[in-house]
Design a protein around this motif. Structure first.
Motif, PDB file in Angstrom:
ATOM      1  N   GLY A 120       0.985  -1.109   0.113  1.00 57.31           N
ATOM      2  CA  GLY A 120       0.036   0.187  -0.245  1.00 57.31           C
ATOM      3  C   GLY A 120       0.834   1.253  -0.024  1.00 57.31           C
ATOM      4  N   ALA A 121       1.775   1.238   0.929  1.00 56.00           N
ATOM      5  CA  ALA A 121       2.831   2.231   0.825  1.00 56.00           C
ATOM      6  C   ALA A 121       3.481   2.764  -0.678  1.00 56.00           C
ATOM      7  CB  ALA A 121       3.856   2.258   1.806  1.00 56.00           C
ATOM      8  N   ILE A 122       3.855   1.207  -1.229  1.00 55.05           N
ATOM      9  CA  ILE A 122       4.456   1.684  -2.470  1.00 55.05           C
ATOM     10  C   ILE A 122       3.505   2.209  -3.462  1.00 55.05           C
ATOM     11  CG2 ILE A 122       5.234   0.034  -4.487  1.00 55.05           C
ATOM     12  CD1 ILE A 122       6.143  -1.978  -2.358  1.00 55.05           C
ATOM     13  N   LEU A 123       2.302   1.926  -3.420  1.00 52.65           N
ATOM     14  CA  LEU A 123       1.213   2.565  -4.329  1.00 52.65           C
ATOM     15  C   LEU A 123       1.155   3.841  -4.226  1.00 52.65           C
ATOM     16  CD1 LEU A 123      -0.684   2.210  -6.468  1.00 52.65           C
ATOM     17  CD2 LEU A 123      -2.505   1.591  -5.054  1.00 52.65           C
ATOM     18  N   ALA A 124       1.290   4.214  -2.914  1.00 55.30           N
ATOM     19  CA  ALA A 124       1.098   5.865  -2.665  1.00 55.30           C
ATOM     20  C   ALA A 124       2.204   6.609  -3.031  1.00 55.30           C
ATOM     21  CB  ALA A 124       1.090   5.934  -1.149  1.00 55.30           C
ATOM     22  N   VAL A 125       3.535   6.038  -3.046  1.00 51.67           N
ATOM     23  CA  VAL A 125       4.649   6.911  -3.680  1.00 51.67           C
ATOM     24  C   VAL A 125       4.590   6.634  -5.347  1.00 51.67           C
ATOM     25  CG1 VAL A 125       7.335   6.431  -4.111  1.00 51.67           C
ATOM     26  CG2 VAL A 125       6.304   6.463  -1.746  1.00 51.67           C
ATOM     27  N   LEU A 126       3.981   5.567  -5.809  1.00 49.55           N
ATOM     28  CA  LEU A 126       3.997   5.608  -7.180  1.00 49.55           C
ATOM     29  C   LEU A 126       2.838   6.745  -7.718  1.00 49.55           C
ATOM     30  CD1 LEU A 126       3.655   1.821  -8.107  1.00 49.55           C
ATOM     31  CD2 LEU A 126       5.565   3.397  -8.778  1.00 49.55           C
ATOM     32  N   LEU A 127       1.819   7.197  -6.883  1.00 48.97           N
ATOM     33  CA  LEU A 127       0.818   8.188  -7.441  1.00 48.97           C
ATOM     34  C   LEU A 127       1.361   9.443  -7.113  1.00 48.97           C
ATOM     35  CD1 LEU A 127      -2.323   6.456  -5.649  1.00 48.97           C
ATOM     36  CD2 LEU A 127      -1.800   6.519  -8.147  1.00 48.97           C
ATOM     37  N   LEU A 128       2.233   9.662  -5.902  1.00 46.36           N
ATOM     38  CA  LEU A 128       2.729  10.876  -5.634  1.00 46.36           C
ATOM     39  C   LEU A 128       3.887  11.476  -6.590  1.00 46.36           C
ATOM     40  CD1 LEU A 128       2.641  10.850  -1.688  1.00 46.36           C
ATOM     41  CD2 LEU A 128       1.434  12.567  -3.193  1.00 46.36           C
ATOM     42  N   TYR A 129       4.764  10.489  -6.934  1.00 47.14           N
ATOM     43  CA  TYR A 129       5.996  10.706  -7.639  1.00 47.14           C
ATOM     44  C   TYR A 129       5.973  10.132  -8.940  1.00 47.14           C
ATOM     45  CZ  TYR A 129       8.141  12.638  -3.354  1.00 47.14           C
ATOM     46  OH  TYR A 129       8.350  13.487  -2.226  1.00 47.14           O
ATOM     47  N   TRP A 130       4.793  10.127  -9.742  1.00 46.38           N
ATOM     48  CA  TRP A 130       4.686   9.485 -10.904  1.00 46.38           C
ATOM     49  C   TRP A 130       5.508  10.350 -12.181  1.00 46.38           C
ATOM     50  CZ3 TRP A 130       2.711  12.245 -15.000  1.00 46.38           C
ATOM     51  CH2 TRP A 130       1.961  13.213 -14.805  1.00 46.38           C
ATOM     52  N   PRO A 131       5.649  11.564 -11.985  1.00 44.03           N
ATOM     53  CA  PRO A 131       6.626  12.374 -12.988  1.00 44.03           C
ATOM     54  C   PRO A 131       8.012  11.718 -12.876  1.00 44.03           C
ATOM     55  CG  PRO A 131       5.239  13.953 -11.867  1.00 44.03           C
ATOM     56  CD  PRO A 131       4.945  12.684 -11.121  1.00 44.03           C
ATOM     57  N   ARG A 132       8.538  11.563 -11.500  1.00 40.46           N
ATOM     58  CA  ARG A 132       9.776  11.293 -11.424  1.00 40.46           C
ATOM     59  C   ARG A 132      10.010   9.791 -11.809  1.00 40.46           C
ATOM     60  NH1 ARG A 132      14.370  14.027 -10.835  1.00 40.46           N
ATOM     61  NH2 ARG A 132      13.901  15.180  -8.812  1.00 40.46           N
ATOM     62  N   ARG A 257      14.977  16.771  -0.572  1.00 41.73           N
ATOM     63  CA  ARG A 257      15.554  16.202  -1.733  1.00 41.73           C
ATOM     64  C   ARG A 257      16.068  14.921  -1.158  1.00 41.73           C
ATOM     65  NH1 ARG A 257      18.940  21.059  -4.745  1.00 41.73           N
ATOM     66  NH2 ARG A 257      17.156  21.865  -5.822  1.00 41.73           N
ATOM     67  N   ALA A 258      16.401  14.964   0.138  1.00 40.13           N
ATOM     68  CA  ALA A 258      16.793  13.614   0.955  1.00 40.13           C
ATOM     69  C   ALA A 258      15.716  12.826   1.076  1.00 40.13           C
ATOM     70  CB  ALA A 258      17.598  14.005   2.094  1.00 40.13           C
ATOM     71  N   ALA A 259      14.623  13.401   1.286  1.00 43.30           N
ATOM     72  CA  ALA A 259      13.479  12.748   1.519  1.00 43.30           C
ATOM     73  C   ALA A 259      12.748  12.005   0.150  1.00 43.30           C
ATOM     74  CB  ALA A 259      12.221  13.758   2.163  1.00 43.30           C
ATOM     75  N   GLU A 260      12.840  12.769  -0.891  1.00 41.33           N
ATOM     76  CA  GLU A 260      12.579  12.298  -2.075  1.00 41.33           C
ATOM     77  C   GLU A 260      13.388  11.113  -2.586  1.00 41.33           C
ATOM     78  OE1 GLU A 260      12.004  13.673  -7.020  1.00 41.33           O
ATOM     79  OE2 GLU A 260      12.921  14.809  -5.361  1.00 41.33           O
ATOM     80  N   PHE A 261      14.844  11.126  -2.368  1.00 38.84           N
ATOM     81  CA  PHE A 261      15.771  10.102  -2.766  1.00 38.84           C
ATOM     82  C   PHE A 261      15.278   8.952  -1.687  1.00 38.84           C
ATOM     83  CE2 PHE A 261      19.811   7.555  -2.544  1.00 38.84           C
ATOM     84  CZ  PHE A 261      20.044   7.337  -3.841  1.00 38.84           C
ATOM     85  N   SER A 262      15.115   9.145  -0.397  1.00 38.07           N
ATOM     86  CA  SER A 262      14.703   7.886   0.419  1.00 38.07           C
ATOM     87  C   SER A 262      13.297   7.279  -0.198  1.00 38.07           C
ATOM     88  CB  SER A 262      14.293   8.676   1.996  1.00 38.07           C
ATOM     89  OG  SER A 262      13.886   7.693   2.751  1.00 38.07           O
ATOM     90  N   PHE A 263      12.474   8.052  -0.493  1.00 34.74           N
ATOM     91  CA  PHE A 263      11.049   7.641  -0.942  1.00 34.74           C
ATOM     92  C   PHE A 263      11.275   6.510  -2.200  1.00 34.74           C
ATOM     93  CE2 PHE A 263       8.688  11.670   0.936  1.00 34.74           C
ATOM     94  CZ  PHE A 263       8.917  11.138   1.993  1.00 34.74           C
ATOM     95  N   LEU A 264      12.020   7.068  -3.192  1.00 33.91           N
ATOM     96  CA  LEU A 264      12.351   6.379  -4.397  1.00 33.91           C
ATOM     97  C   LEU A 264      13.150   5.169  -4.217  1.00 33.91           C
ATOM     98  CD1 LEU A 264      13.148   9.433  -6.871  1.00 33.91           C
ATOM     99  CD2 LEU A 264      10.970   8.198  -6.623  1.00 33.91           C
ATOM    100  N   LEU A 265      14.192   5.311  -3.356  1.00 35.13           N
ATOM    101  CA  LEU A 265      14.809   4.104  -2.752  1.00 35.13           C
ATOM    102  C   LEU A 265      14.018   3.062  -2.027  1.00 35.13           C
ATOM    103  CD1 LEU A 265      17.528   2.397  -2.560  1.00 35.13           C
ATOM    104  CD2 LEU A 265      18.116   3.851  -0.499  1.00 35.13           C
ATOM    105  N   GLY A 266      13.045   3.593  -1.335  1.00 34.40           N
ATOM    106  CA  GLY A 266      12.089   2.838  -0.490  1.00 34.40           C
ATOM    107  C   GLY A 266      11.149   2.001  -1.469  1.00 34.40           C
TER     108      GLY A 266
END
Length: 340
Positions: A120-132, A257-266
């Motif tokens: 579920g958390a994976i899907l949330a990041v896909l939705l939030l950061y889809w441009p990246r 930016r540290a948070a974004e990298f963390s989210f994408l790595l997650g």
């Protein structure tokens, strides 16, 4: 948003629904002497799934450890029974993992489900950061150089924890999934966060106008360093987000930016972990736990993670990590108090 008050409320709710039971459990033993099987009548209900989904989604990307919170919440809900779970035939479900054959307990099943619910958390990041995400995909096919560099950095950062996790997964499952261990990690992580936050503010004094590097400007050595720090998150309660955001600070990344990298790595790390557990344990989980509540937990985790991430990035930019360190200390005190 009053983070501590919100989670104190969840803690009280969990205690009321399930009763607190925070003692570490030894793995069930299999006797060679024939005895009448004692099976657990408890299972995961819809209210359990909603609470687990809320806890997972709200904490997965915060530097407070979703795994630690799920372990404590599961025990508070009474989902830590070591009695064998019955299958559809009423007999205990037998499972073999890492060469060990034993009767599957409710605790075993819920521990595995608490990893799978990360979907579920994976899907949330896909939705939030889809441009990246699209940039990463274009980079993979040679159409976006910055996206390709970010993808390279993420894969490099993923390798250390993946390798270490596979090597010591069984040891972690056997020895670290207890409330006492989680409380110790809460404290250790809190101390580390205060130290890193103090270093960031000191090192950035007088350079507030500098935007710092973009995540595609990280070198492979810096990415490997972030990945090495992520290995500490294998200790339940330490927090993957905490270790990677703190490491991002140390490489010069600004908080957002540290948070974004963390989210994408997650996104990569959690997909690998959830997929590994799903493939290895799907059949036994399907036999042990009702499908309806499991799906509801994933949906709730998606919504909670979506809200949590949007709030957290704004908070981190304005206030940094310190508040979460103090929250971790308070959570450790509550856990240790409940154990007595």
């Amino acid at each position: 948003m009053n983070f501590a008050r919100h989670w104190l409320g969840v803690s009280v709710l969990c205690g009321a629904l399930g009763g607190a039971s925070f003692a570490a459990d030894a793995p069930p033993s299999i006797s060679s002497t024939p005895v009448a099987p004692v099976v657990s009548a408890r299972t995961v209900t819809y209210p359990d799934a909603v609470i687990l989904g809320l806890v997972e989604g709200a904490t997965e990307y915060l530097p407070v450890s979703s795994t630690g919170h799920l372990i404590v919440t599961s025990q508070a809900l009474g989902l830590d029974s070591t009695e064998p779970l019955p299958g559809r035939d009423g007999q205990p479900i037998i499972t073999t993992h890492h060469g060990v054959t034993k009767a599957l307990s409710l605790k075993d099943a819920v521990d595995n489900y608490n990893i799978i619910i990360q979907g579920g958390a994976i899907l949330a990041v896909l939705l939030l950061y889809w441009p990246r995400i699209l940039s990463l995909i274009r980079g993979a096919v040679g159409r976006d150089p910055p996206g390709l560099r970010i993808l390279r950095n993420l894969l490099i950062a993923f390798i250390p924890s993946a390798a270490v996790g596979l090597l010591i997964e069984h040891w972690i499952d056997e020895h670290l999934f207890s409330a006492k261990v989680v409380a110790a990690a809460f404290i250790a992580g809190g101390v580390a966060m205060l130290a890193v936050e103090r270093w960031r503010k000191t090192s950035r004094a007088g350079t507030s106008a500098s935007p710092g590097p973009e995540i595609y400007e990280l070198s492979w050595q810096q990415s490997l360093f972030i990945g090495a720090c992520q290995c500490f998150s294998l200790w339940p309660g330490m927090s993957r987000s905490m270790t990677t955001i703190s490491a991002g600070y140390l490489t010069g990344l600004r908080p957002a930016r540290a948070a974004e990298f963390s989210f994408l790595l997650g996104l990569i790390t959690l997909t690998a972990a959830s997929g590994y557990k799903a493939v290895g344990h799907y059949a036994e989980l399907r036999a042990a736990l009702p499908m309806g509540p499991m799906l509801v937990g994933i949906v709730v985790a998606t919504v909670a993670a979506f809200i949590s991430v949007k709030w957290f990035v704004g908070w981190l930019t304005r206030h940094g990590l310190s508040a979460f360190a103090w929250y971790r200390f308070a959570a450790a005190i509550v856990v240790l108090w409940k154990m007595h």
